[in-house]
Design a protein around this motif. Structure first.
Motif, mmCIF file in Angstrom:
data_model
loop_
_atom_site.group_PDB
_atom_site.id
_atom_site.type_symbol
_atom_site.label_atom_id
_atom_site.label_comp_id
_atom_site.label_asym_id
_atom_site.label_seq_id
_atom_site.Cartn_x
_atom_site.Cartn_y
_atom_site.Cartn_z
ATOM 1 N N VAL A 61 -13.633 -33.784 -8.680
ATOM 2 C CA VAL A 61 -14.645 -32.955 -9.345
ATOM 3 C C VAL A 61 -13.976 -32.144 -10.448
ATOM 4 O O VAL A 61 -12.771 -31.933 -10.446
ATOM 5 N N ASP A 62 -14.786 -31.665 -11.384
ATOM 6 C CA ASP A 62 -14.280 -30.807 -12.450
ATOM 7 C C ASP A 62 -14.428 -29.349 -12.030
ATOM 8 O O ASP A 62 -15.307 -29.001 -11.243
ATOM 9 N N SER A 63 -13.587 -28.499 -12.579
ATOM 10 C CA SER A 63 -13.661 -27.068 -12.300
ATOM 11 C C SER A 63 -14.373 -26.351 -13.438
ATOM 12 O O SER A 63 -14.402 -26.840 -14.563
ATOM 13 N N ARG A 83 -8.989 -18.405 4.850
ATOM 14 C CA ARG A 83 -10.370 -17.914 4.749
ATOM 15 C C ARG A 83 -11.402 -19.012 4.989
ATOM 16 O O ARG A 83 -12.592 -18.741 5.020
ATOM 17 N N GLY A 84 -10.948 -20.244 5.123
ATOM 18 C CA GLY A 84 -11.863 -21.341 5.406
ATOM 19 C C GLY A 84 -12.607 -21.884 4.205
ATOM 20 O O GLY A 84 -13.605 -22.585 4.355
ATOM 21 N N PHE A 85 -12.114 -21.592 2.994
ATOM 22 C CA PHE A 85 -12.758 -22.120 1.799
ATOM 23 C C PHE A 85 -12.490 -23.616 1.687
ATOM 24 O O PHE A 85 -11.423 -24.108 2.076
ATOM 25 N N GLU A 86 -13.446 -24.337 1.136
ATOM 26 C CA GLU A 86 -13.295 -25.782 0.963
ATOM 27 C C GLU A 86 -12.286 -26.072 -0.153
ATOM 28 O O GLU A 86 -12.441 -25.623 -1.286
ATOM 29 N N ILE A 87 -11.272 -26.818 0.172
ATOM 30 C CA ILE A 87 -10.295 -27.285 -0.816
ATOM 31 C C ILE A 87 -10.779 -28.659 -1.285
ATOM 32 O O ILE A 87 -10.870 -29.584 -0.496
ATOM 33 N N VAL A 88 -11.103 -28.766 -2.574
ATOM 34 C CA VAL A 88 -11.628 -30.034 -3.086
ATOM 35 C C VAL A 88 -10.563 -30.870 -3.795
ATOM 36 O O VAL A 88 -10.793 -32.029 -4.099
ATOM 37 N N PHE A 102 -7.797 -27.083 -6.269
ATOM 38 C CA PHE A 102 -9.178 -26.712 -6.564
ATOM 39 C C PHE A 102 -9.815 -26.208 -5.282
ATOM 40 O O PHE A 102 -9.686 -26.842 -4.229
ATOM 41 N N VAL A 103 -10.508 -25.091 -5.374
ATOM 42 C CA VAL A 103 -11.198 -24.504 -4.238
ATOM 43 C C VAL A 103 -12.665 -24.284 -4.629
ATOM 44 O O VAL A 103 -12.960 -23.941 -5.772
ATOM 45 N N ARG A 104 -13.562 -24.538 -3.667
ATOM 46 C CA ARG A 104 -14.983 -24.313 -3.930
ATOM 47 C C ARG A 104 -15.325 -22.894 -3.496
ATOM 48 O O ARG A 104 -15.107 -22.502 -2.347
ATOM 49 N N ILE A 111 -13.171 -23.896 -8.583
ATOM 50 C CA ILE A 111 -12.195 -23.102 -9.314
ATOM 51 C C ILE A 111 -10.831 -23.795 -9.242
ATOM 52 O O ILE A 111 -10.386 -24.192 -8.173
ATOM 53 N N ASN A 112 -10.178 -23.930 -10.394
ATOM 54 C CA ASN A 112 -8.838 -24.483 -10.505
ATOM 55 C C ASN A 112 -7.858 -23.315 -10.410
ATOM 56 O O ASN A 112 -7.820 -22.459 -11.295
#
Length: 123
Positions: A61-63, A83-88, A102-104, A111-112
């Protein structure tokens, strides 16, 4: 995390076609780099920066923005996981010399989080 800079990443179908608007009209005439799929344009004083992206070379995906974190990219990655954020896109040293992931965000934006070789000098 202490960001050293934030750059907007705009999705464009063709960097060459978009160049005139962003470079000439908006005055972002300094092309800091152009990898074919991403190009960075800046004002002469470096205070205004934008990246045009056709499609990320290694991420699925793009950031929407790049957050520069100097030498804190590993810590930022560990904190995002904690923190349990999705790493894409996993923490990776890319062929063009950056270390990033990249994190969602909870709102859905991707976000890159990035460390450039010259980020440490900017801190």
């Amino acid at each position: 995390m202490k960001p050293t800079g934030v750059t907007a990443n705009l999705s464009v179908p063709d960097i060459t076609a978009a160049r005139d608007f962003y470079s000439d009209y908006l005055g972002l005439g300094i092309e800091a780099f152009n990898l074919g799929w991403v190009a960075n344009f800046q004002s002469a004083d470096g205070r205004a920066v934008i990246q045009l992206v056709t499609e990320d070379a290694t991420s699925p995906v793009d950031s929407v923005i790049s957050v520069h974190v100097g030498d804190q990219v590993e810590e930022a990655y560990a904190e995002a996981q904690r923190r349990g954020f999705e790493i894409v896109h996993p923490l990776t040293t890319e062929p063009w010399g950056v270390r990033r992931f990249f994190v969602r965000a909870p709102d859905g934006n991707v976000i890159n989080i990035v460390s450039h070789d010259d980020d440490a000098a900017a801190e």
